[in-house]
Design a protein around this motif. Structure first.
Motif, PDB file in Angstrom:
ATOM      1  N   MET A   1      61.125  82.156  14.636  1.00 42.36           N
ATOM      2  CA  MET A   1      62.016  81.488  13.686  1.00 42.36           C
ATOM      3  C   MET A   1      61.231  81.110  12.435  1.00 42.36           C
ATOM      4  SD  MET A   1      64.156  79.000  16.252  1.00 42.36           S
ATOM      5  CE  MET A   1      65.145  78.349  14.890  1.00 42.36           C
ATOM      6  N   ILE A   2      61.014  82.054  11.569  1.00 43.37           N
ATOM      7  CA  ILE A   2      60.238  81.833  10.357  1.00 43.37           C
ATOM      8  C   ILE A   2      61.163  81.372   9.233  1.00 43.37           C
ATOM      9  CG2 ILE A   2      58.664  82.842   8.671  1.00 43.37           C
ATOM     10  CD1 ILE A   2      57.535  82.607  11.492  1.00 43.37           C
ATOM     11  N   ALA A   3      60.834  80.243   8.638  1.00 41.68           N
ATOM     12  CA  ALA A   3      61.614  79.703   7.527  1.00 41.68           C
ATOM     13  C   ALA A   3      60.765  79.699   6.265  1.00 41.68           C
ATOM     14  CB  ALA A   3      62.086  78.286   7.842  1.00 41.68           C
ATOM     15  N   THR A   4      61.385  80.005   5.153  1.00 37.29           N
ATOM     16  CA  THR A   4      60.710  79.934   3.854  1.00 37.29           C
ATOM     17  C   THR A   4      61.232  78.719   3.101  1.00 37.29           C
ATOM     18  OG1 THR A   4      60.468  82.342   3.748  1.00 37.29           O
ATOM     19  CG2 THR A   4      60.252  81.118   1.684  1.00 37.29           C
ATOM     20  N   ILE A   5      60.305  77.888   2.649  1.00 44.77           N
ATOM     21  CA  ILE A   5      60.663  76.646   1.964  1.00 44.77           C
ATOM     22  C   ILE A   5      60.103  76.690   0.545  1.00 44.77           C
ATOM     23  CG2 ILE A   5      60.369  74.136   1.934  1.00 44.77           C
ATOM     24  CD1 ILE A   5      60.054  74.280   4.974  1.00 44.77           C
ATOM     25  N   LYS A   6      60.957  76.419  -0.413  1.00 42.11           N
ATOM     26  CA  LYS A   6      60.511  76.329  -1.797  1.00 42.11           C
ATOM     27  C   LYS A   6      60.297  74.871  -2.137  1.00 42.11           C
ATOM     28  CE  LYS A   6      61.471  78.001  -6.476  1.00 42.11           C
ATOM     29  NZ  LYS A   6      62.417  78.770  -7.335  1.00 42.11           N
ATOM     30  N   HIS A   7      59.062  74.533  -2.497  1.00 44.52           N
ATOM     31  CA  HIS A   7      58.714  73.145  -2.800  1.00 44.52           C
ATOM     32  C   HIS A   7      57.873  73.130  -4.063  1.00 44.52           C
ATOM     33  CE1 HIS A   7      57.793  68.929  -1.940  1.00 44.52           C
ATOM     34  NE2 HIS A   7      56.529  69.209  -2.256  1.00 44.52           N
ATOM     35  N   ASN A   8      58.362  72.419  -5.076  1.00 48.19           N
ATOM     36  CA  ASN A   8      57.665  72.360  -6.368  1.00 48.19           C
ATOM     37  C   ASN A   8      57.322  73.749  -6.890  1.00 48.19           C
ATOM     38  OD1 ASN A   8      57.793  69.582  -6.427  1.00 48.19           O
ATOM     39  ND2 ASN A   8      55.760  69.286  -5.544  1.00 48.19           N
ATOM     40  N   SER A   9      58.318  74.624  -6.862  1.00 45.64           N
ATOM     41  CA  SER A   9      58.217  75.986  -7.395  1.00 45.64           C
ATOM     42  C   SER A   9      57.267  76.889  -6.611  1.00 45.64           C
ATOM     43  CB  SER A   9      57.772  75.953  -8.876  1.00 45.64           C
ATOM     44  OG  SER A   9      58.692  75.216  -9.655  1.00 45.64           O
ATOM     45  N   ILE A  14      56.966  78.526   7.376  1.00 45.61           N
ATOM     46  CA  ILE A  14      56.644  77.794   8.593  1.00 45.61           C
ATOM     47  C   ILE A  14      57.392  78.417   9.756  1.00 45.61           C
ATOM     48  CG2 ILE A  14      56.222  75.621   7.368  1.00 45.61           C
ATOM     49  CD1 ILE A  14      58.979  74.664   8.332  1.00 45.61           C
ATOM     50  N   ASP A  15      56.860  78.227  10.949  1.00 50.30           N
ATOM     51  CA  ASP A  15      57.489  78.741  12.159  1.00 50.30           C
ATOM     52  C   ASP A  15      58.189  77.592  12.868  1.00 50.30           C
ATOM     53  OD1 ASP A  15      58.285  79.955  14.463  1.00 50.30           O
ATOM     54  OD2 ASP A  15      56.296  80.664  15.066  1.00 50.30           O
ATOM     55  N   TYR A 224      50.592  70.460   5.979  1.00 53.80           N
ATOM     56  CA  TYR A 224      51.680  70.812   6.883  1.00 53.80           C
ATOM     57  C   TYR A 224      52.996  70.390   6.241  1.00 53.80           C
ATOM     58  CZ  TYR A 224      48.048  71.037  10.538  1.00 53.80           C
ATOM     59  OH  TYR A 224      46.934  71.341  11.285  1.00 53.80           O
ATOM     60  N   PHE A 225      54.090  70.827   6.838  1.00 56.66           N
ATOM     61  CA  PHE A 225      55.368  70.191   6.550  1.00 56.66           C
ATOM     62  C   PHE A 225      55.660  69.217   7.678  1.00 56.66           C
ATOM     63  CE2 PHE A 225      56.054  73.395   3.332  1.00 56.66           C
ATOM     64  CZ  PHE A 225      56.741  72.667   2.369  1.00 56.66           C
ATOM     65  N   LEU A 226      56.174  68.067   7.307  1.00 56.24           N
ATOM     66  CA  LEU A 226      56.487  66.997   8.245  1.00 56.24           C
ATOM     67  C   LEU A 226      57.986  66.819   8.336  1.00 56.24           C
ATOM     68  CD1 LEU A 226      55.813  64.377   9.934  1.00 56.24           C
ATOM     69  CD2 LEU A 226      55.814  63.173   7.729  1.00 56.24           C
ATOM     70  N   ASP A 227      58.494  66.838   9.563  1.00 55.57           N
ATOM     71  CA  ASP A 227      59.878  66.474   9.834  1.00 55.57           C
ATOM     72  C   ASP A 227      59.837  65.105  10.509  1.00 55.57           C
ATOM     73  OD1 ASP A 227      62.544  66.308  10.406  1.00 55.57           O
ATOM     74  OD2 ASP A 227      62.590  67.927  11.869  1.00 55.57           O
ATOM     75  N   LEU A 228      60.199  64.086   9.763  1.00 53.60           N
ATOM     76  CA  LEU A 228      60.116  62.714  10.262  1.00 53.60           C
ATOM     77  C   LEU A 228      61.466  62.313  10.842  1.00 53.60           C
ATOM     78  CD1 LEU A 228      58.388  60.230  10.665  1.00 53.60           C
ATOM     79  CD2 LEU A 228      58.846  59.553   8.301  1.00 53.60           C
ATOM     80  N   GLN A 229      61.629  62.547  12.127  1.00 51.29           N
ATOM     81  CA  GLN A 229      62.893  62.286  12.807  1.00 51.29           C
ATOM     82  C   GLN A 229      62.959  60.822  13.229  1.00 51.29           C
ATOM     83  OE1 GLN A 229      63.108  65.047  16.064  1.00 51.29           O
ATOM     84  NE2 GLN A 229      62.558  66.803  14.796  1.00 51.29           N
ATOM     85  N   VAL A 230      63.997  60.126  12.787  1.00 55.44           N
ATOM     86  CA  VAL A 230      64.138  58.694  13.045  1.00 55.44           C
ATOM     87  C   VAL A 230      65.469  58.426  13.735  1.00 55.44           C
ATOM     88  CG1 VAL A 230      64.220  56.411  11.990  1.00 55.44           C
ATOM     89  CG2 VAL A 230      62.716  58.142  11.035  1.00 55.44           C
ATOM     90  N   ALA A 231      65.428  57.681  14.826  1.00 55.15           N
ATOM     91  CA  ALA A 231      66.669  57.320  15.507  1.00 55.15           C
ATOM     92  C   ALA A 231      67.506  56.416  14.592  1.00 55.15           C
ATOM     93  CB  ALA A 231      66.363  56.601  16.819  1.00 55.15           C
ATOM     94  N   PRO A 232      68.834  56.567  14.590  1.00 61.05           N
ATOM     95  CA  PRO A 232      69.682  55.827  13.650  1.00 61.05           C
ATOM     96  C   PRO A 232      69.935  54.387  14.087  1.00 61.05           C
ATOM     97  CG  PRO A 232      71.039  57.273  14.987  1.00 61.05           C
ATOM     98  CD  PRO A 232      69.623  57.556  15.367  1.00 61.05           C
ATOM     99  N   ILE A 247      51.659  75.603   8.061  1.00 67.83           N
ATOM    100  CA  ILE A 247      52.036  76.535   6.999  1.00 67.83           C
ATOM    101  C   ILE A 247      51.386  77.877   7.295  1.00 67.83           C
ATOM    102  CG2 ILE A 247      51.862  77.023   4.541  1.00 67.83           C
ATOM    103  CD1 ILE A 247      51.977  73.984   4.077  1.00 67.83           C
ATOM    104  N   GLU A 248      52.220  78.916   7.377  1.00 68.05           N
ATOM    105  CA  GLU A 248      51.742  80.252   7.728  1.00 68.05           C
ATOM    106  C   GLU A 248      51.058  80.901   6.517  1.00 68.05           C
ATOM    107  OE1 GLU A 248      52.171  81.557  10.902  1.00 68.05           O
ATOM    108  OE2 GLU A 248      52.972  79.590  11.412  1.00 68.05           O
TER     109      GLU A 248
END
Length: 249
Positions: A1-9, A14-15, A224-232, A247-248
């Motif tokens: 599951m490879i995703a491409t992320i555009k950040h600051n151009s 990432i996998d 890295y990219f961080l996914d900060l998952q927070v319970a609601p 980051i690949e």
């Protein structure tokens, strides 16, 4: 599951099938990580009359009650409501959850009877990098961080000057493998917390601090990219599950 992320151009890959979980789970055992002079958390089958919420004891479902304090018992993310008279909810203040992050490793240096993280150390580790999130792993990095009983041990902490530096660098999300960014007993001064949220100026309402993470040694320093998952939770702090993605090339 490879995703491409555009950040600051700039494009990054990432996998999504290879997450790096840096949270500490709640176990409900005496060996659960702990701080701030509380007893251990509890995960117990709910009891009411003749009903016991356990399939092993004859119930149709498992139905547990859970007691814990997010600041004491689990990886948690907090907002400025942690130290303000006015109520601020982490569930309201966090609007984004995905950030470009840097993982650094720091050996706290001795200052009197304390071990601290200084501005000089952070400058050396970060250099000219600018990141939305910073993940600090402290040395020694042993597995007992996932079960350590921190109360009355005077753990390492960040100096106020170090936190001011991070704010100037644009770090909005700070993650540490410590029970607090501040000294355990500081007479309520909370210098690092106050500096990070700029409570004496224009408060940084969307900034967060995450404590009680654990970064395995297999996770190398770097970006890295961080996914900060927070319970609601409508609370100043909530249990969280920070996930890193390498980051690949």
């Amino acid at each position: 599951m490879i995703a491409t992320i555009k950040h600051n151009s700039k494009n990054y890959k990432i996998d999504l099938a290879s997450p790096l979980d840096i949270s500490i789970p709640l176990t409900g055992k005496k060996t659960n990580v702990n701080a701030w002079y509380l007893g251990p958390p509890k995960i117990e089958a709910h009891q009411e009359g003749d009903f016991v919420g356990s399939v092993a004891q004859g119930a149709p479902v498992n139905f547990n009650d859970i007691w814990f304090n997010p600041h004491s018992h689990i990886t948690h993310t907090e907002c400025l409501g942690h130290i303000t008279e006015a109520f601020h909810s982490i569930n309201e203040k966090m609007k984004r959850f995905f950030f470009l992050a840097e993982v650094i490793t720091v050996a706290p240096e001795q200052q009197g009877e304390d071990f601290v993280i200084s501005e000089k150390q952070l400058k050396y580790a970060l250099g000219n990098k600018k990141r939305e999130a910073l993940v600090i792993r402290t040395l020694p990095n042993l597995g007992d961080k996932r079960s350590k009983q921190y109360s009355d041990t005077n753990p390492p902490y960040l100096l106020e000057e170090a936190v001011h530096y991070l704010v100037k660098k644009g770090v909005d999300h700070l993650l540490v493998d410590l029970p607090s960014v501040d000294k355990e007993r500081d007479n309520g001064e909370l210098l690092a917390h106050k500096a990070f949220w700029n409570v004496n100026g224009k408060p940084r309402k969307s900034a967060t601090i995450t404590e009680f993470i654990y970064v395995p040694n297999t996770v190398l320093d770097g970006t890295y990219f961080l996914d900060l998952q927070v319970a609601p939770f409508e609370n100043d702090a909530s249990p969280s599950r920070p996930i890193l993605y390498k980051i690949e090339d």
